[in-house]
Write an enzyme that holds these catalytic residues in place. Structure first.
Site, PDB file in Angstrom:
ATOM      1  N   TRP A 104       0.824  -1.222   0.000  1.00  0.00           N
ATOM      2  CA  TRP A 104       0.000   0.000   0.000  1.00  0.00           C
ATOM      3  C   TRP A 104       0.848   1.257   0.000  1.00  0.00           C
ATOM      4  CZ3 TRP A 104      -4.278  -1.195  -1.989  1.00  0.00           C
ATOM      5  CH2 TRP A 104      -4.890  -2.417  -1.713  1.00  0.00           C
ATOM      6  N   ASP A 173      -1.698   6.889   5.862  1.00  0.00           N
ATOM      7  CA  ASP A 173      -2.757   5.985   5.423  1.00  0.00           C
ATOM      8  C   ASP A 173      -3.063   5.080   6.615  1.00  0.00           C
ATOM      9  OD1 ASP A 173      -4.343   3.990   4.415  1.00  0.00           O
ATOM     10  OD2 ASP A 173      -2.931   3.324   2.875  1.00  0.00           O
ATOM     11  N   LYS A 197     -12.679  -1.318   6.701  1.00  0.00           N
ATOM     12  CA  LYS A 197     -12.086  -2.229   7.681  1.00  0.00           C
ATOM     13  C   LYS A 197     -12.665  -1.969   9.067  1.00  0.00           C
ATOM     14  CE  LYS A 197      -8.508  -2.005   4.454  1.00  0.00           C
ATOM     15  NZ  LYS A 197      -8.529  -3.327   3.929  1.00  0.00           N
TER      16      LYS A 197
HETATM   17  C1  LIG Z   1      -3.513   0.100   4.170  1.00  0.00           C
HETATM   18  C2  LIG Z   1      -4.407   0.154   2.987  1.00  0.00           C
HETATM   19  N1  LIG Z   1      -4.372   1.244   2.192  1.00  0.00           N
HETATM   20  C3  LIG Z   1      -5.158   1.365   1.114  1.00  0.00           C
HETATM   21  C4  LIG Z   1      -6.033   0.359   0.749  1.00  0.00           C
HETATM   22  C5  LIG Z   1      -6.882   0.529  -0.478  1.00  0.00           C
HETATM   23  O1  LIG Z   1      -8.165   0.873  -0.110  1.00  0.00           O
HETATM   24  P1  LIG Z   1      -9.322   1.114  -1.194  1.00  0.00           P
HETATM   25  O2  LIG Z   1      -9.645  -0.233  -1.761  1.00  0.00           O
HETATM   26  O3  LIG Z   1     -10.422   1.722  -0.386  1.00  0.00           O
HETATM   27  O4  LIG Z   1      -8.808   2.036  -2.224  1.00  0.00           O
HETATM   28  C6  LIG Z   1      -6.111  -0.790   1.530  1.00  0.00           C
HETATM   29  C7  LIG Z   1      -7.051  -1.863   1.161  1.00  0.00           C
HETATM   30  O5  LIG Z   1      -7.054  -2.959   1.640  1.00  0.00           O
HETATM   31  C8  LIG Z   1      -5.270  -0.887   2.666  1.00  0.00           C
HETATM   32  O6  LIG Z   1      -5.297  -1.980   3.440  1.00  0.00           O
END
Ligand SMILES: Cc1ncc(COP(=O)(O)O)c(C=O)c1O
Length: 362
Positions: A104, A173, A197
């Site tokens: 991520w 994030d 989540k």
């Molecule tokens: C730490 C983290 N950042 C970003 C995301 C991406 O999220 P989204 O699918 O809402 O764009 C996730 C998805 O699992 C994540 O775990």
């Protein structure tokens, strides 16, 4: 299987609190005496504005801040924030610092690079497959911000102590551990979290932005990609995902009123995580993927000695109602996601199952 026979350990979208699901069902056809469903009423109606206002007020109360920061709801999930952060917050001629702790973080870095920003990856744990959180790094003192991922959903690591920005605003994030423990928002220029989540359904990010960051937003950006648009219109510039915001409000209410707030939920989260880590630590077959000092409280990752046994473990678990334990496709193995809404009893049952499985597989 009936709902009460399933233990949901999905990494996201993930378990929502049972009382929240029940309340949604109960008031779905007649929202608070209106004779209409929440999905049928105007986002500009007093009824919806009350929901939105309540959600924002609860976030501020739970995290303990007032007008220093603003709460925004932005469509597009956390991934949209990978792009909006550098677009809005990078300062001309100044670098943007990132710490790479896994998939991520890497995606966030890529979005800043695509925009041609001066991206400096000041630390990475790639050398050991992202199994730890780096401790050695120097933040550029003229950096626009320092970005890090507070909890790494895939590898199962987390920052136990946030990096010091030495005056450089932190951007994080927090998708997979937002609202799972108290935080001091002061050093954060911006926090974002995909909702799916810990706080609600997917498709939206909650963004907390510090007042001084708003002045950085360039006028030249498209309207819907500017934080100022969401701030100036209280997240109602266009039609927001009203149902999603309503569910988020119910989850926040549950967190505050039923669970007793962030300190209380953190205690339970620690208890849940140690039930599984204790088994891993004394096991001959479960091997944790994260370094002990960097372990996540939300996503516990482990492998079994071979892929056959792993398959058998996952299949047996599924038969017993333990759902969502397969690790992320990029690394395989197993992952137990134990966000706020996963009951302690579900984790206890899983711990018992893991112990039993080890005995019988010897
Ligand atoms: C730490 C983290 N950042 C970003 C995301 C991406 O999220 P989204 O699918 O809402 O764009 C996730 C998805 O699992 C994540 O775990």
């Amino acid at each position: 299987m009936a709902g009460n026979e399933v233990h949901n350990f999905y990494a996201g979208p993930a378990k929502l609190p049972q009382p929240v699901l029940e309340q949604i069902q109960e008031e779905f056809l007649n929202f608070r005496g209106s004779g209409m469903s929440i999905t049928e009423i105007s986002h500009r109606s007093a009824l919806f504005e009350e929901v939105l206002h309540d959600a924002i007020t609860r976030v501020k109360r739970l995290l303990g801040f007032d007008d220093s920061h603003h709460v925004l709801f932005i469509q597009g999930g956390a991934s949209q924030q990978f792009c909006m952060v550098p677009m809005n917050l990078s300062l001309p001629g100044k670098p943007v610092d990132y710490i790479n702790t896994g998939v991520w973080s890497a995606k966030a870095i890529k979005e800043a690079q695509i925009q041609g920003k001066d991206v400096r990856v000041i630390a990475t744990s790639e050398d050991k497959k992202f199994s730890y959180i780096p401790v050695d790094y120097t933040v550029d003192q003229d950096a626009s911000y320092l970005h890090f991922t507070s909890n790494n959903t895939i590898m199962g690591t987390r920052w136990h102590k946030y990096p010091g920005g030495k005056g450089v605003p932190l951007v994080s994030d927090m998708s997979s551990d937002f609202m799972s423990h108290p935080i001091d928002v002061t050093p954060f220029g911006l926090i974002y979290a995909g909702a799916q989540k810990n706080i609600g359904p997917s498709g939206i990010a909650m963004v907390i932005i510090r007042e001084d960051m708003l002045a950085r937003v360039p006028d030249t950006l498209p309207t819907l990609l500017k934080y100022t648009t969401f701030h100036e219109h209280s997240s109602l510039f266009n039609t927001p995902p009203t149902f999603t915001i309503y569910v988020i409000d119910l989850v926040l209410r549950w967190l505050e009123e039923t669970m007793g707030g962030l300190e209380q939920i953190e205690k339970i989260n620690r208890q849940k995580a140690s039930l599984i880590y204790d088994i891993i630590d004394k096991s001959e077959i479960y091997r944790g993927l994260a370094d002990a000092g960097s372990r996540s409280l939300m996503n516990v990752t482990f492998r079994l000695p071979d892929s056959e046994l792993e398959k058998r473990f996952l299949a047996e678990a599924q038969k017993h109602g333990f759902i969502g334990l397969k690790g992320h496709r990029s690394i395989g193995g197993c992952r137990v996601s134990i966000y706020n809404a996963v009951p302690l009893d579900s984790v206890k049952s899983l711990a018992d199952f893991m112990e039993e499985f080890e005995k019988t597989s010897a």
